[in-house]
Design an enzyme around this catalytic site. Structure first.
Site: not given
Length: 529
Positions: A329-332, A356
């Site tokens: 996921i983009e938040q890491g 990120s």
């Protein structure tokens, strides 16, 4: 460098000059330095300073559930311009946040810039390079041939992106924007300003933001939960070194993420038992999520977004297939189980939590295997809108990392309902449409192009759209119906409910009846190539 200062939030706010470009690290409520932002707003209310700020928010700052974020400074005279991956969002029944009032009222120039590109702009500013050359966002709202990221007329008058030719190819060019102030957040700071993130649900991009400010002679403010003695943080735990940090603000009551004071599984300090995760109740949305899960392949690295597809990890748990794919996921977060609702953007039991900007490099270059995302609208070219709908834009919030993720993804499965507001019933393995929806979602032209179907075809991306009543694929000849749900009439319930002519595969199949029964479906995944 002088010794890092420990100041109150109000003292730190007094250091921000008029006209500054301020970069803020946050993803909605996750990692939001809300105490410092609140102090800036309070100082403006009391003194009329600082004035004319430009703020940069690579993912988003704040929400509508207790972390105001950007709304603290969304005041005429205080905020002059804003660039953000997304904005605070909430239910359509709620009053819009103050920042949306400023955007829709054309009070300030506002831009929706893909999150990965915003992080790229920070990296370029840090290295004193002229800007970002990218193909991410071509033929979408990011492209100046469409909207150029502009969200209102004032933004149109101050363009931030152009099309240029470099080495014989067309590119989008975003000139660097140099920030003078960074407001970032961590869990712990030592007395020398070294920052660690042990209670955070994501690191986000504070190192890139601090570098872009430090290398250009600016001010870095770090809000933290607690202060430690110098030398007590292990060097491998330090994410942002103290040489980049000027001011520490201690805010012991900062939330871990939206509506969440602290859960150690979110920050990877413990692992939750898999049995503790609830599986979705049986309804039409679950049937869609199950069909999406059938597109997965064993061993894939799979990005996941908000909406129906966010339930797919729980479908795999119910089917005894947890661990068959790795979620990213983009938040890491990498691995584990992505969380839902207020905790969206975090994961429990993650294998790793990376920064990120690095995650977006992975996405922009198409290094992962597939993405599961939602749609608001689909048009005749296969383009998708997720970022703008009607007169209440705060419901959609903006695109965030959607454009970065979809630009080169090998395979994308978009999911959603075929029409909005339909009365749907499940009985005996069949779907019945008791009342047709009032709003069609397959339209001649989407309100905003968040994903370009034309570019996907040109690049050979594999695109699938899963709805409750049919499955469609994007083929060079157009959007094509390849499966239909049991109980659904092809002409009445599918073809007649689309504004454009859908193609029908000559080998039209039925969606498995098991999708529409409450029992597990016996999910089997194909092997990755």
């Amino acid at each position: 460098m002088a010794r890092t200062k420990v100041l109150s939030a109000s003292e730190a706010a007094r250091l921000i000059p008029d006209g500054a470009v301020v970069t803020v690290s946050s993803s909605s409520g996750l990692g939001c330095p809300d105490a410092v932002l609140a102090a800036i707003g309070a100082r403006f209310d009391a003194e009329g300073r600082p004035r004319n700020l430009t703020t940069l928010h690579p993912i988003a700052a704040g929400d509508m559930w207790g972390v105001k974020g950007i709304d603290h400074v969304a005041k005429p005279g205080c905020l002059r311009r804003v660039l953000a991956g997304s904005y605070p969002s909430g239910p359509s029944s709620a009053a819009p946040p103050a920042i949306w009032e400023m955007i829709s009222g054309n009070t300030i120039p506002a831009y929706n810039v893909p999150s990965g590109i915003l992080f790229d702009m920070h990296r370029e500013a840090a290295a004193k390079r002229p800007g970002v050359l990218t193909k991410v966002g071509m033929d979408t709202f990011v492209d100046p041939t469409r909207e150029g990221c502009a969200m209102n007329a004032k933004a149109v008058a101050e363009p931030i992106v152009s099309r240029v030719n470099f080495a014989g190819e067309d590119w989008l060019f975003f000139p660097s924007i140099v920030p003078q102030v960074a407001i970032i957040r961590a869990t712990t700071a030592d007395e020398r300003g070294n920052l660690s993130y042990e209670h955070e649900g994501g690191i986000l991009g504070p190192l890139d933001q601090a570098l872009s400010v430090r290398n250009n002679g600016g001010l870095v403010i770090a809000q933290v939960k607690r202060l430690a003695a110098a030398g007590t943080l292990r060097p491998h735990d330090v994410v942002v070194p103290g040489v980049l940090v000027d001011v520490i603000v201690v805010a012991p009551d900062q939330l871990q993420t939206t509506n969440t004071p602290y859960e150690p599984a979110i920050s990877g300090e413990i692992f939750r038992p898999i049995a503790s995760f609830e599986t979705p109740k049986f309804d039409v949305g679950k049937a869609i999520a199950r069909r999406v899960a059938m597109e997965l392949r064993e061993g894939d690295a799979v990005n996941i977004g908000f909406g129906i597809s966010a339930n797919v990890p729980r479908i795999l748990i119910e089917e005894g297939r947890h661990g068959a794919v790795t979620w990213v996921i983009e938040q890491g977060a990498i691995g584990g189980i992505p969380l839902l609702d207020f905790q969206f953007g975090c994961a429990s039991n993650a294998e790793a939590i990376v920064q990120s900007p690095h995650q977006f490099t992975y996405f922009q270059g198409g290094g992962f295997d597939m993405s599961l995302l939602s749609f608001l609208q689909i048009d005749r070219s296969g383009s998708v809108n997720v970022s703008k709908l009607g007169l209440r834009p705060h419901v959609t919030a903006g695109a965030g990392g959607f454009v970065d993720i979809t630009a080169r993804a090998k395979r994308i499965v978009f999911s959603g309902y075929f029409t909005a507001g339909a009365g749907l019933e499940i009985a005996d393995g069949s779907l019945r449409i008791a009342r047709e929806g009032k709003v069609r979602k397959l339209v001649n032209e989407v309100e905003q192009v968040s994903f370009s179907g034309r570019r996907a075809v040109a690049q050979g991306q594999e695109i699938v759209y899963v709805t409750e009543r049919c499955v469609l694929r994007l083929e060079p000849e157009g959007v094509t119906v390849v499966e239909i749900a049991p109980g659904v009439d092809l002409q009445r319930d599918v073809l007649a409910q689309s504004e454009f002519d859908l193609r029908v595969n000559g080998n039209l199949k039925l969606m498995p009846a098991a999708l529409f029964h409450p029992e597990p479906i016996g999910l089997e995944l194909r092997r990755a190539a």
